[in-house]
Design a protein around this motif. Sequence first.
Motif, short mmCIF file in Angstrom:
data_model
loop_
_atom_site.label_atom_id
_atom_site.label_comp_id
_atom_site.label_asym_id
_atom_site.label_seq_id
_atom_site.Cartn_x
_atom_site.Cartn_y
_atom_site.Cartn_z
N SER A 21 34.82 -95.93 3.32
CA SER A 21 34.29 -95.27 4.75
C SER A 21 35.35 -94.30 5.24
CB SER A 21 34.44 -96.24 5.68
OG SER A 21 34.46 -95.83 7.07
N LYS A 22 34.68 -93.28 5.76
CA LYS A 22 35.48 -91.81 6.07
C LYS A 22 36.18 -92.32 7.28
CE LYS A 22 32.79 -88.30 3.57
NZ LYS A 22 32.04 -87.14 3.55
N GLU A 54 32.47 -100.12 11.23
CA GLU A 54 31.56 -99.46 11.14
C GLU A 54 30.19 -100.01 11.38
OE1 GLU A 54 34.48 -98.29 8.05
OE2 GLU A 54 33.57 -100.24 8.83
N TYR A 58 25.95 -96.27 10.66
CA TYR A 58 27.25 -95.39 10.31
C TYR A 58 27.24 -95.61 8.73
CZ TYR A 58 31.80 -93.69 9.49
OH TYR A 58 32.83 -92.73 8.98
N ASP A 61 24.49 -93.76 6.58
CA ASP A 61 24.43 -92.39 6.33
C ASP A 61 25.34 -91.79 5.22
OD1 ASP A 61 24.71 -89.64 6.64
OD2 ASP A 61 25.09 -89.45 8.83
N ASP A 63 26.78 -89.47 4.24
CA ASP A 63 27.71 -88.56 4.70
C ASP A 63 29.04 -89.21 5.08
OD1 ASP A 63 26.41 -86.45 3.80
OD2 ASP A 63 25.42 -85.89 5.77
N ASN A 64 28.98 -90.41 5.64
CA ASN A 64 30.02 -91.20 6.20
C ASN A 64 30.79 -91.95 5.16
OD1 ASN A 64 29.41 -90.36 8.80
ND2 ASN A 64 27.73 -92.02 9.21
#
Length: 251
Positions: A21-22, A54, A58, A61, A63-64
């Motif tokens: 996770s970012k 998260e 979230y 996605d 991108d996350n």
Amino acid sequence: MKELEGNVFENFPEIGLLMVSKMVTEEKIQPRFVYREKRTRPEDSGWRIFTGFESEDYNDDPDNIGLYDAVTILQIDPSLEDILLKGIGAVYEKAEDGSAWYKVTDFELEDDYMVTHRLTDEWSMQINNLFERSVEQEGDLLYTTGDKSVRLVIWNEVNKNKETLYEAYKNTIQYRDQSAARTIDTFDFSDDTIFRIGYMIEEQDQEKSYHVLYGFSIIDHEVLQLAFYVDDLKDLEWAVYTWQHIVVSTS
């Protein structure tokens, strides 16, 4: 949480990439929930790292979520050093920042279920689908999660019935050379169909010590040789269960 300076984990084993996770890598929130599932491709370690904050949206996605090597994540959170060496199927959580990781037993992984594999026309085996299967260069069949493994090879013993083979392998176990590795325990799980005898020793490599249960499943004219490798003696129960559920196929 302070990120460590320098590549302090440069000798950490190459385990593959981690999906993280970012919130961990960009927002620097400490991980609190991690699990290792069956890899989706060869470069994937199977590890999934989350903060626990998260939402489902979230995580949905892409991108996350990012792909990172183990050293990058260990520099963010060194407490994961031992955790990341656990095998496929491992699930760990911690209650708060700075607390100890504890093992989770009620989290369902997608591939966590039993399957039956037909090994040959004669033999079949029940094993958890989390185990990855490969054929080694020597022709041995290997199933592994990383911290639990079983290697199998079949020997054809023409003109020898199972009683003769049993006595021969029993003597081999009883009188084996103890200088390289001492016999810790011996086993006999024979029944009317299959004679099963074996022994356990402790071995080590450059990284760790582990226990090996060598087993022999014997029928007329054939011996199935097994080697169970376990990092934790608590997994001996898994080894024995798996051994006893490798059976002669009925069809």
